[in-house]
Structures are given as C-alpha cells and as structure tokens.
Design a protein around this motif. Sequence first.
Motif, PDB file in Angstrom:
ATOM      1  N   GLU A   1      43.410  43.409  37.652  1.00 18.54           N
ATOM      2  CA  GLU A   1      43.262  44.718  38.295  1.00 18.54           C
ATOM      3  C   GLU A   1      42.574  44.600  39.652  1.00 18.54           C
ATOM      4  N   GLU A   2      41.622  43.674  39.744  1.00 21.29           N
ATOM      5  CA  GLU A   2      40.959  43.445  41.033  1.00 21.29           C
ATOM      6  C   GLU A   2      41.949  42.905  42.060  1.00 21.29           C
ATOM      7  N   GLN A   3      42.801  41.977  41.621  1.00 25.44           N
ATOM      8  CA  GLN A   3      43.820  41.440  42.517  1.00 25.44           C
ATOM      9  C   GLN A   3      44.801  42.528  42.954  1.00 25.44           C
TER      10      GLN A   3
ATOM     11  N   GLU B   1      52.729  42.598  44.138  1.00 25.07           N
ATOM     12  CA  GLU B   1      52.112  43.636  43.313  1.00 25.07           C
ATOM     13  C   GLU B   1      52.904  43.840  42.017  1.00 25.07           C
ATOM     14  N   GLU B   2      54.229  43.841  42.108  1.00 24.80           N
ATOM     15  CA  GLU B   2      55.065  43.997  40.913  1.00 24.80           C
ATOM     16  C   GLU B   2      54.840  42.853  39.917  1.00 24.80           C
ATOM     17  N   ARG B   3      54.703  41.633  40.429  1.00 26.52           N
ATOM     18  CA  ARG B   3      54.459  40.489  39.544  1.00 26.52           C
ATOM     19  C   ARG B   3      53.115  40.620  38.826  1.00 26.52           C
ATOM     20  N   TYR B   4      52.099  41.062  39.560  1.00 27.07           N
ATOM     21  CA  TYR B   4      50.788  41.242  38.924  1.00 27.07           C
ATOM     22  C   TYR B   4      50.832  42.359  37.886  1.00 27.07           C
ATOM     23  N   LEU B   5      51.587  43.410  38.151  1.00 26.52           N
ATOM     24  CA  LEU B   5      51.705  44.496  37.175  1.00 26.52           C
ATOM     25  C   LEU B   5      52.396  44.005  35.895  1.00 26.52           C
ATOM     26  N   GLU B   6      53.406  43.126  36.046  1.00 26.35           N
ATOM     27  CA  GLU B   6      54.066  42.565  34.867  1.00 26.35           C
ATOM     28  C   GLU B   6      53.102  41.677  34.068  1.00 26.35           C
TER      29      GLU B   6
ATOM     30  N   GLU C   1      45.413  47.674  48.811  1.00 27.00           N
ATOM     31  CA  GLU C   1      44.762  47.977  50.093  1.00 27.00           C
ATOM     32  C   GLU C   1      45.530  47.339  51.252  1.00 27.00           C
ATOM     33  N   GLU C   2      45.971  46.111  51.060  1.00 27.96           N
ATOM     34  CA  GLU C   2      46.751  45.440  52.109  1.00 27.96           C
ATOM     35  C   GLU C   2      48.084  46.150  52.338  1.00 27.96           C
ATOM     36  N   ILE C   3      48.708  46.611  51.264  1.00 33.32           N
ATOM     37  CA  ILE C   3      49.980  47.341  51.396  1.00 33.32           C
ATOM     38  C   ILE C   3      49.774  48.635  52.179  1.00 33.32           C
ATOM     39  N   GLU C   4      48.729  49.377  51.858  1.00 27.48           N
ATOM     40  CA  GLU C   4      48.459  50.634  52.555  1.00 27.48           C
ATOM     41  C   GLU C   4      48.142  50.386  54.032  1.00 27.48           C
ATOM     42  N   ALA C   5      47.411  49.287  54.311  1.00 24.97           N
ATOM     43  CA  ALA C   5      47.122  48.958  55.709  1.00 24.97           C
ATOM     44  C   ALA C   5      48.409  48.630  56.470  1.00 24.97           C
ATOM     45  N   LYS C   6      49.295  47.848  55.848  1.00 27.29           N
ATOM     46  CA  LYS C   6      50.572  47.500  56.492  1.00 27.29           C
ATOM     47  C   LYS C   6      51.433  48.744  56.687  1.00 27.29           C
ATOM     48  N   GLU C   7      51.455  49.631  55.696  1.00 23.68           N
ATOM     49  CA  GLU C   7      52.235  50.869  55.820  1.00 23.68           C
ATOM     50  C   GLU C   7      51.695  51.734  56.951  1.00 23.68           C
TER      51      GLU C   7
END
Length: 283
Positions: free
Chosen positions: A187-189, A167-172, A195-201
């Motif tokens: 932004e779609e990626q 996610e950090e790489r995509y934000l950069e 969503e995957e991060i929230e599911a894992k959390e």
Amino acid sequence: MRQLFFLSIFLLVLFGCKKAEAISEEAYAIQTVQMPAKAENVAYDKKADPSSPQPPPPPRIDQQIEQKIIKEATLKFETDNLESSFSQIQKAVSASKARIINDSEGKDFATVFRNLTIKVPSQNFDRFINDVSKGVSYFEVKNISAEDVTEQYIDLTSRLKTKKKLEERYLEILKKANKVSEILEIEEQISTIREEIEAKEGQLKYLESRVSESTVTIEFYKTIPEKEGVKISYGSKLWNAVKSGFYTLSDLLISLLSAWPFVILFVVLAYFIRKRFKRRKKE
C-alpha cells in the motif's frame, strides 16, 4: 523371305501403335489430375515466374504524431486613440474566440498606456495577430515565438502509462497478499506511485493547456502633447512664486494646527523646565 519381311513390319507397326496409345493415355491422366494448391508452392512458383502478378504489399502504417507547439506573442505600438485601438482588439478577440485575462492602464510623464494579456486558441493565433495588426503603422515590439514540446509531451505520456501499469501490477499483488506487513508495504508503494501519477497528470494538463491556448501580450500607448506657444512673463513668474510660497505657508500652519496637542505638551514641558532652572539659580 518376303513374307518374313512383311511380318516384321506388321509387328513393329502394331507395337508402335500400342506404345503411342499408352503414352496418350498417360498424358491424359496427368492433365486431369489437379495438384493441391499450397501457399508454399504458390510462393515458389511466383518466385520462379517473374511474369506472374505479384500480390499487393501489406499496408504500411505510419504513426503520425501530432506536433505540440506553444505559441506566444508580445506586441507594442503607438496609437492616436486608445479607445479606438481597444475596440479593434475587442473585435479581434471576439472573432478569434479569445479571452482577455488581464487589463490594466496607466499614465507616466509622457504617455497614457494600456496593457492587455489575452488567451487565444492556438488554431486562431495567426488570424488574431493579423486582425490586431490592421491599422498599425509600425510595431515598436513584435516578438512571436513557437516552442516545440512534442518530445516532452511524448515523454510525459510514456512515463504516465508506465506508472499506471506498475500501479495495476501492485494492485494485483495486493489482492494475493496475506501478511499484514506485506499489505502495508504494498500500500505504501501504491501510494507513492499514485502521487507520481497525479504529478505527471498535472504536468501533462498544464502542457496541454499551454499548447491549446496561446498567450498574447499587447501594450499600446498615446503620447501626451507638450504645451507650447504660451509664454509667461517675468512678473507672472514672480506672482506665481509668491502664491506658491503662500500656499506652502498655509499648508505649514494647517499642519501645525493639526498637531496642536503636541504643541501644548511642548509648551507645558518648556514652562516647567524653565521654572526649575529659575529655582536652582535662586538657591
């Protein structure tokens, strides 16, 4: 001849003294010169001289991973006093800093029972089981399980870190994007990764909650004693049967009275149907 012999001896002694003096001066110069101590030379000397003290080995770092254990227990036992057993369980709950999340009671044909579901801090699990077991002669059911989910926990944590780095790489990349199409695609990626991060959390939090608190299900019951020693005579049985029939007839009459509108409607319909049949016979 004798003079030549003494002259040669004198010359040999003279040259020998000069040579010894030169050797002593050279030895003194070598002793006074200090060679620069290099790490490579020191290492070489230490290897060459096994008697020299060895440097302490570098500290070994052991990465100890705390085990993640999910503990559960199911207990079932008989008691002579439900209230006394429940009071003992309440004391165990208070001592172990546990909490009752479900409490139900009921009665069947032979027993009065009570069911409890309790959440206990995992570090107090063994203490709680021991406190509840005091005074219980035997358990009809005593099932204690421990599931090791350390590997699952590590896997989830690792996947979560990877997703956050992605996610950090995509934000950069998003900061450097200029085209609208590129921005929308990135932004779609990012949305998908979020969503995957929230599911894992969520999975990680659920796993941590199950590890931190153990679930204990307790069922305790009391047997209802059968009524014995009272013999009923045959006449009493007949009288009871008459009374039972009377009560049944009374219930039937009451049911009919409660349905009086339907009775009146039935009577009216029967009257008109009968009257119509009479007219047909006259014709």
